[in-house]
Design an enzyme around this catalytic site. Structure first.
Site, PDB file in Angstrom:
ATOM      1  N   GLU A 185      -5.842 -12.214   2.619  1.00 28.49           N
ATOM      2  CA  GLU A 185      -5.938 -13.338   1.584  1.00 28.49           C
ATOM      3  C   GLU A 185      -5.393 -15.072   1.937  1.00 28.49           C
ATOM      4  OE1 GLU A 185      -3.340 -11.689   1.524  1.00 28.49           O
ATOM      5  OE2 GLU A 185      -1.341 -12.897   1.142  1.00 28.49           O
ATOM      6  N   CYS A 206       1.670  -6.791   3.412  1.00 25.32           N
ATOM      7  CA  CYS A 206       2.488  -6.642   3.920  1.00 25.32           C
ATOM      8  C   CYS A 206       3.864  -5.944   3.684  1.00 25.32           C
ATOM      9  CB  CYS A 206       2.568  -8.820   4.080  1.00 25.32           C
ATOM     10  SG  CYS A 206       3.856  -9.131   4.933  1.00 25.32           S
ATOM     11  N   HIS A 255      -2.658 -10.611   6.623  1.00 23.89           N
ATOM     12  CA  HIS A 255      -2.925 -11.096   5.533  1.00 23.89           C
ATOM     13  C   HIS A 255      -4.320 -11.586   5.676  1.00 23.89           C
ATOM     14  CE1 HIS A 255       1.667 -12.148   3.399  1.00 23.89           C
ATOM     15  NE2 HIS A 255       1.521 -11.695   5.315  1.00 23.89           N
TER      16      HIS A 255
END
Lengths: 83, 220
Positions: free
Chosen positions: B194, B85, B192
């Site tokens: 994560e 990002c 993302h």
């Protein structure tokens, strides 16, 4: 000697400008039919330097290294000695 | 396996990345923006957030900080670098990956789950996926529309990492939302991984990004 510097940064021709498109749509809501809406960033500052040529060189460097992204931006530099 | 997690003023996904790195057995370490000495690290991740308030352009100011000189040093040592990002925007601004991530076609912050196609598996981060595998990960950005002035070269060099599948939520060129450098060791992705690394979050499809780093480091 002190100089007033103005850097005008705009998107390269043909690049999509979502901000300008939104403004144009909003103007249409108010009944204003306009075309070719564009936006640009203007950054101004003053600089102490011996001459205009040196100011130009340094500001060119600033544009290349930070102020603009050469993939999407064109820029124009205006330099005037401070009154 | 020491993996650096770079922090700038305004980073906000640093702890998530740190958490997932621990899950996969790495030894994460926070690295502040003013450090240059990264030679002790095996890999580095630049997490998401709004470094320096996204002033000027997303990633532009973070790109000129000392830590990015350290990152360039790691790239020269052929160590893996992942930007997520805001991290992806920073890597593009530095010029470590080609192109730019700019204002979304519909200029608002866009936060939603997306389906993605893994376009290359030659990067350490995507090596555990199958080519053209469809995965789910969230996006959360206002400046994620990918643009390059050399699209042909990107495809010819197998540098497209992720492509939006079934929709293009930010107007990216050909739905591209993840790219790498020519070596494949530097990778920039807008979604993302994560935030999609544990089933409790709604998807664990992203964890292979981090497991891939571990596997790559242990092979080297």
């Amino acid at each position: 000697m002190k100089f007033n510097v103005e850097v005008r940064i705009k998107l390269k021709k043909g690049m999509l400008n979502p901000e300008a498109a939104t403004i144009q749509r909003a103007l249409a809501l108010l009944g204003y039919e306009v075309e070719n809406t564009n936006t640009m960033d203007i950054i101004t500052f003053t600089m102490e330097e011996d001459n205009k040529r040196k100011v130009k060189e340094e500001v060119e460097d600033m544009c290349q290294r930070l102020l603009c992204n050469p993939v999407i931006h064109d820029y124009k530099i205006n330099i005037k000695p401070e009154d | 396996m020491r993996v650096g997690v770079i922090r700038f003023p305004g980073s906000n996904c640093d702890r998530d990345v740190y958490h997932v790195l621990k899950l996969v057995g790495a030894k994460p370490e926070y690295i502040w923006w003013d450090r240059k000495d990264l030679g002790h690290l095996d890999a580095v991740i630049i997490p998401g957030g709004f470094s320096y308030g996204d002033y000027l352009r997303a990633g532009a100011i973070a790109a000129i900080t000392p830590v990015m000189d350290g990152v360039k040093g790691l790239v020269e040592e052929e160590k893996p670098v992942l930007g997520i990002c805001n991290g992806a925007q920073i890597l593009a601004e530095v010029g470590l990956v080609p192109g730019v991530f700019t204002v979304n076609e519909y200029p608002k912050f866009n936060c939603k789950w997306t389906k993605l196609k893994v376009k290359t598996i030659r990067t350490p981060f995507t090596s555990l996926y199958k080519k053209d595998e469809i995965i789910r990960m969230p996006i959360a950005h206002a400046e994620g529309r990918y643009y390059t002035d050399n699209l042909e070269k990107l495809w010819d060099n197998d540098q497209v990492v992720l492509q939006f599948y079934s929709e293009n939520p930010n107007g990216s060129l050909e739905g591209i939302t993840g790219v790498c450098d020519e070596s494949g060791l530097v990778c920039a992705v807008m979604p993302h991984p994560e935030r999609a690394s544990e089933a409790i979050l709604g998807s664990a499809d992203g964890i292979k990004f981090f497991k891939g780093i571990i596997e790559y480091i242990s092979r080297c």
